[in-house]
Design an enzyme around this catalytic site. Structure first.
Site, PDB file in Angstrom:
ATOM      1  N   HIS A 170       0.850  -1.206   0.000  1.00 46.81           N
ATOM      2  CA  HIS A 170       0.000   0.000   0.000  1.00 46.81           C
ATOM      3  C   HIS A 170       0.889   1.261   0.000  1.00 46.81           C
ATOM      4  CE1 HIS A 170      -2.959   2.891   1.438  1.00 46.81           C
ATOM      5  NE2 HIS A 170      -3.890   1.984   1.533  1.00 46.81           N
ATOM      6  N   GLU A 273      -0.944   1.195  -5.385  1.00 46.17           N
ATOM      7  CA  GLU A 273      -0.710  -0.011  -4.585  1.00 46.17           C
ATOM      8  C   GLU A 273      -0.764  -1.250  -5.482  1.00 46.17           C
ATOM      9  OE1 GLU A 273      -3.863   0.258  -1.653  1.00 46.17           O
ATOM     10  OE2 GLU A 273      -3.732   2.447  -1.790  1.00 46.17           O
TER      11      GLU A 273
HETATM   12  O1  TA6 Z   1      -6.091   1.449  -0.463  1.00 44.95           O
HETATM   13  C1  TA6 Z   1      -7.053   2.455  -0.273  1.00 44.95           C
HETATM   14  C2  TA6 Z   1      -7.746   2.211   1.059  1.00 44.95           C
HETATM   15  O2  TA6 Z   1      -8.361   0.938   1.081  1.00 44.95           O
HETATM   16  C3  TA6 Z   1      -8.737   3.341   1.294  1.00 44.95           C
HETATM   17  O3  TA6 Z   1     -10.069   2.900   1.151  1.00 44.95           O
HETATM   18  C4  TA6 Z   1      -8.400   3.811   2.718  1.00 44.95           C
HETATM   19  O4  TA6 Z   1      -9.086   3.031   3.663  1.00 44.95           O
HETATM   20  C5  TA6 Z   1      -6.893   3.549   2.733  1.00 44.95           C
HETATM   21  O5  TA6 Z   1      -6.784   2.247   2.138  1.00 44.95           O
HETATM   22  C6  TA6 Z   1      -6.177   3.706   4.051  1.00 44.95           C
HETATM   23  O6  TA6 Z   1      -6.587   2.743   4.954  1.00 44.95           O
HETATM   24  P1  TA6 Z   1      -6.011   2.860   6.461  1.00 44.95           P
HETATM   25  O7  TA6 Z   1      -6.568   1.666   7.161  1.00 44.95           O
HETATM   26  O8  TA6 Z   1      -4.516   2.836   6.359  1.00 44.95           O
HETATM   27  O9  TA6 Z   1      -6.496   4.186   6.971  1.00 44.95           O
END
Ligand code: TA6
Length: 300
Positions: A170, A273
């Site tokens: 991510h 990601e």
């Molecule tokens: O990858 C995008 C995502 O799934 C968004 O929907 C948002 O939730 C982001 O990840 C960040 O997630 P986190 O749990 O790190 O706040």
């Protein structure tokens, strides 16, 4: 809890790889070589910073990031595993799995002949992790730090039945102004638009940013490029073993609600990601392994 003195005596490499404490007992490795400077947290095997020599950091870290053991760190290269996003059946389980919030074991550190630093981490399991993931599926993260950054997630199925995982690296990339960058490589790809009830859509051309974007592109093994003309650089994202690419910027409202994005941090970050999510989940047969690999490099 890792002992800094032990880490430095067993895994340190002079001034090129040194361990220290950050915040409340967050152990980090600082890398400083002819090729790059970087910082890697033992928690989550998470790269927090990476700057090839002559470049500003390519990886974004929030100025309001919290370094509290067991809490996710805003920025860097969070490992989402053994599921991506919300857990499929239990909303009490942590979003994006548990890999990013547990300490990992450092198995080895090495200064390679080409000048890169290689770190090999393996995830620690516990009663707490087994409660949310009752499988024997060792995970390793191999990190290669140089004028490119390579990450490889290796999941092995040590059970006698298949296991199914979803996952992502991510990664938060540092950009000059998200309103003035664009992402290429996903033209004509279908995606789930999380900002529009997960409706399935098709990408037309490059991706520009003028509001919240949260998209899971499916069945794509394409390389992506973040074109940042202000900073006169392109960030090239190459991947293997990944069929999904997630593109995310929370924009203003979501950022303020998150509380660890910094004053206007959303303007200077963009997540691209590489993973396997939604219909791209991975089935690993008994005694087999699955590898998810990415390489980031900058052209200017
Ligand atoms: O990858 C995008 C995502 O799934 C968004 O929907 C948002 O939730 C982001 O990840 C960040 O997630 P986190 O749990 O790190 O706040």
């Amino acid at each position: 809890m890792h002992d800094i003195t032990d880490l430095n005596s067993h895994f340190g490499i002079g001034e090129q790889l040194m361990f220290s404490l950050l915040g409340e007992n967050m152990v980090v490795a600082d890398i400083n070589t002819d090729l790059c400077t970087a910082r890697v947290a033992i928690q989550g095997a998470q790269v927090l910073e990476w700057a090839p020599k002559g470049q500003r950091s390519v990886i974004w870290l929030s100025t309001d990031a919290k370094f509290i053991p067991g809490k996710s760190i805003r920025g860097g290269t969070p490992v989402c595993w053994p599921w991506f996003g919300a857990h499929a059946t239990n909303s009490d389980y942590p979003a994006h799995g548990y890999a990013r919030t547990v300490d990992w074991d450092l198995l080895s550190s090495e200064l390679l002949a080409d000048g890169r630093i290689k770190l090999v981490f393996s995830i620690q399991t516990s009663d707490a992790t087994r409660r949310v993931w009752p499988h024997t599926s060792p995970l390793e993260c191999h990190i290669f730090l140089g004028n490119t950054l390579e990450l490889e997630l290796i999941t092995r199925n040590d059970e006698s039945v298949p296991i199914i995982i979803s996952e992502a690296l991510h990664t938060y990339f540092a950009v000059s102004d998200v309103r003035q960058v664009r992402v290429s490589g996903l033209d004509a790809c279908e995606y789930l638009d999380k900002v529009d009830n997960f409706n399935r859509k098709t990408q037309q051309g490059v991706i520009n940013f003028s509001g919240e974007v949260d998209r899971v592109y499916l069945a794509t093994e394409s390389k992506c490029v973040i074109d940042d003309s202000n900073w006169k650089r392109q960030i090239h994202i190459t991947k293997r073993g990944s069929r999904s690419t997630v593109v995310w910027n929370p924009w203003i409202d979501k950022s303020q609600a998150m509380g660890d994005m910094g004053e206007s941090g959303y303007l200077n970050m963009l997540c691209v990601e590489s993973g396997n999510a939604a219909s791209d989940v991975v089935t690993i047969e008994p005694a087999k392994e699955h590898r998810l690999w990415v390489r980031y490099h900058v052209e200017s």
